[in-house]
Write a protein that holds these residues in place. Sequence first.
Motif, PDB file in Angstrom:
ATOM      1  N   MET A   1       0.835  -1.164   0.000  1.00  0.00           N
ATOM      2  CA  MET A   1       0.000   0.000   0.000  1.00  0.00           C
ATOM      3  C   MET A   1       0.899   1.254   0.000  1.00  0.00           C
ATOM      4  SD  MET A   1      -3.167   0.854   2.480  1.00  0.00           S
ATOM      5  CE  MET A   1      -2.409   1.123   4.061  1.00  0.00           C
ATOM      6  N   ILE A   2       0.513   2.250  -0.769  1.00  0.00           N
ATOM      7  CA  ILE A   2       1.268   3.497  -0.833  1.00  0.00           C
ATOM      8  C   ILE A   2       1.184   4.200   0.514  1.00  0.00           C
ATOM      9  CG2 ILE A   2       1.282   5.814  -1.858  1.00  0.00           C
ATOM     10  CD1 ILE A   2       0.389   4.498  -4.477  1.00  0.00           C
ATOM     11  N   ASN A   3       2.335   4.595   1.019  1.00  0.00           N
ATOM     12  CA  ASN A   3       2.392   5.320   2.282  1.00  0.00           C
ATOM     13  C   ASN A   3       1.954   6.766   2.022  1.00  0.00           C
ATOM     14  OD1 ASN A   3       3.311   6.893   4.492  1.00  0.00           O
ATOM     15  ND2 ASN A   3       4.836   5.344   4.994  1.00  0.00           N
ATOM     16  N   PRO A   4       0.955   7.254   2.736  1.00  0.00           N
ATOM     17  CA  PRO A   4       0.481   8.620   2.506  1.00  0.00           C
ATOM     18  C   PRO A   4       1.546   9.697   2.767  1.00  0.00           C
ATOM     19  CG  PRO A   4      -0.936   7.480   4.093  1.00  0.00           C
ATOM     20  CD  PRO A   4       0.183   6.547   3.753  1.00  0.00           C
ATOM     21  N   SER A   5       2.616   9.365   3.464  1.00  0.00           N
ATOM     22  CA  SER A   5       3.675  10.338   3.766  1.00  0.00           C
ATOM     23  C   SER A   5       4.747  10.427   2.685  1.00  0.00           C
ATOM     24  CB  SER A   5       4.339   9.994   5.102  1.00  0.00           C
ATOM     25  OG  SER A   5       3.424  10.145   6.160  1.00  0.00           O
ATOM     26  N   LEU A  54       4.894  -2.620  -8.047  1.00  0.00           N
ATOM     27  CA  LEU A  54       5.679  -3.642  -8.723  1.00  0.00           C
ATOM     28  C   LEU A  54       5.327  -5.051  -8.265  1.00  0.00           C
ATOM     29  CD1 LEU A  54       9.135  -1.824  -8.605  1.00  0.00           C
ATOM     30  CD2 LEU A  54       7.476  -1.891 -10.487  1.00  0.00           C
ATOM     31  N   ASN A  55       5.162  -5.232  -6.974  1.00  0.00           N
ATOM     32  CA  ASN A  55       4.715  -6.506  -6.424  1.00  0.00           C
ATOM     33  C   ASN A  55       4.166  -6.252  -5.022  1.00  0.00           C
ATOM     34  OD1 ASN A  55       6.883  -6.595  -4.546  1.00  0.00           O
ATOM     35  ND2 ASN A  55       8.204  -7.547  -6.071  1.00  0.00           N
ATOM     36  N   ARG A  56       4.011  -7.277  -4.249  1.00  0.00           N
ATOM     37  CA  ARG A  56       3.324  -7.205  -2.962  1.00  0.00           C
ATOM     38  C   ARG A  56       3.683  -6.001  -2.093  1.00  0.00           C
ATOM     39  NH1 ARG A  56       3.895 -12.102   1.059  1.00  0.00           N
ATOM     40  NH2 ARG A  56       3.644 -10.868   2.907  1.00  0.00           N
ATOM     41  N   ASN A  57       4.962  -5.723  -1.900  1.00  0.00           N
ATOM     42  CA  ASN A  57       5.354  -4.607  -1.039  1.00  0.00           C
ATOM     43  C   ASN A  57       6.447  -3.738  -1.680  1.00  0.00           C
ATOM     44  OD1 ASN A  57       7.422  -6.432  -0.858  1.00  0.00           O
ATOM     45  ND2 ASN A  57       7.683  -6.250   1.353  1.00  0.00           N
ATOM     46  N   SER A  58       6.453  -3.672  -2.993  1.00  0.00           N
ATOM     47  CA  SER A  58       7.479  -2.935  -3.713  1.00  0.00           C
ATOM     48  C   SER A  58       6.834  -1.961  -4.704  1.00  0.00           C
ATOM     49  CB  SER A  58       8.379  -3.926  -4.457  1.00  0.00           C
ATOM     50  OG  SER A  58       9.353  -3.265  -5.195  1.00  0.00           O
ATOM     51  N   TYR A  59       7.373  -0.748  -4.705  1.00  0.00           N
ATOM     52  CA  TYR A  59       6.852   0.306  -5.580  1.00  0.00           C
ATOM     53  C   TYR A  59       8.005   1.009  -6.274  1.00  0.00           C
ATOM     54  CZ  TYR A  59       2.476  -0.179  -3.051  1.00  0.00           C
ATOM     55  OH  TYR A  59       1.330  -0.682  -2.492  1.00  0.00           O
ATOM     56  N   LEU A 136      13.536  12.050 -11.380  1.00  0.00           N
ATOM     57  CA  LEU A 136      14.175  11.258 -10.329  1.00  0.00           C
ATOM     58  C   LEU A 136      13.354  10.001 -10.133  1.00  0.00           C
ATOM     59  CD1 LEU A 136      14.704  14.184  -7.799  1.00  0.00           C
ATOM     60  CD2 LEU A 136      16.414  13.241  -9.344  1.00  0.00           C
ATOM     61  N   GLU A 137      14.013   8.911  -9.750  1.00  0.00           N
ATOM     62  CA  GLU A 137      13.308   7.635  -9.598  1.00  0.00           C
ATOM     63  C   GLU A 137      13.782   6.933  -8.332  1.00  0.00           C
ATOM     64  OE1 GLU A 137      12.408   4.836 -13.108  1.00  0.00           O
ATOM     65  OE2 GLU A 137      14.255   4.071 -12.238  1.00  0.00           O
ATOM     66  N   ALA A 138      12.853   6.249  -7.676  1.00  0.00           N
ATOM     67  CA  ALA A 138      13.193   5.487  -6.478  1.00  0.00           C
ATOM     68  C   ALA A 138      12.450   4.173  -6.488  1.00  0.00           C
ATOM     69  CB  ALA A 138      12.827   6.264  -5.215  1.00  0.00           C
ATOM     70  N   TYR A 139      13.097   3.145  -5.965  1.00  0.00           N
ATOM     71  CA  TYR A 139      12.444   1.864  -5.709  1.00  0.00           C
ATOM     72  C   TYR A 139      12.216   1.801  -4.211  1.00  0.00           C
ATOM     73  CZ  TYR A 139      13.251   0.609 -10.497  1.00  0.00           C
ATOM     74  OH  TYR A 139      13.218   0.593 -11.860  1.00  0.00           O
ATOM     75  N   ILE A 140      10.976   1.541  -3.827  1.00  0.00           N
ATOM     76  CA  ILE A 140      10.588   1.621  -2.417  1.00  0.00           C
ATOM     77  C   ILE A 140      10.056   0.272  -1.954  1.00  0.00           C
ATOM     78  CG2 ILE A 140       9.104   2.812  -0.754  1.00  0.00           C
ATOM     79  CD1 ILE A 140       8.814   5.052  -2.904  1.00  0.00           C
ATOM     80  N   LEU A 141      10.612  -0.216  -0.847  1.00  0.00           N
ATOM     81  CA  LEU A 141      10.090  -1.431  -0.183  1.00  0.00           C
ATOM     82  C   LEU A 141       9.358  -0.973   1.056  1.00  0.00           C
ATOM     83  CD1 LEU A 141      13.161  -3.792  -0.447  1.00  0.00           C
ATOM     84  CD2 LEU A 141      11.040  -3.923  -1.754  1.00  0.00           C
TER      85      LEU A 141
END
Length: 142
Positions: A1-5, A54-59, A136-141
Motif C-alpha cells: 500500500m502506498i504510504n500517505p507520507s 511492482l509486487n506485494r510490497n514494492s513500488y 528522479l526515480e526510487a524503488y521503495i520497499l
Amino acid sequence: MINPSWAKWIQRAVLKNFTLQLPGYTVLAESDNVDKNDKSEWFEVRLDINYEHLNRNSYKAAVDVNILVMAAKKPNIYNAKLLTGAAAAAFGDISVLDDSGNQKFCLNLIGKIEDTYYGEVENQANMEQATVEGTLEAYILE
C-alpha cells in the motif's frame, strides 16, 4: 500500500536539496504563498509524482521535477542561462528521510535534464523566465 507520507517526504527532500545546492537564492515550493514581486530572482520547484506497484510490497516512484527560473536581465544578458545552469547542476541523487530523520529511500536522477528558455516576462520588466526539468526515480520497499 502506498504510504500517505511519501509525497511529503519526497517534496521536503527535493526542496532541501535544491535549497542547499543553490545557496544565496530563494527556492520556493509551487504552493508557497510568497509575494514574488519582492524577489529579484528565484527558483520555484514543482513536482509530479507517479507511483507504480511492482509486487506485494514494492513500488517505483517517478518524480518529475520542474524548476521555474526567474532571472533578472541584469547584471548581464547571460544571467538566465547562468541560473538555469546552476539549477541543472543541482540535480543528483537525493536521500529521502522520514519525519524522524531515518533514510527511507533514495531518489536517483534518470535520463536527461532539459533547459527551456521562455524569454522576458510580459508583466515584469527586466525579468526573464526559463525552466529546468529532470526525472528522479526510487524503488521503495514498504
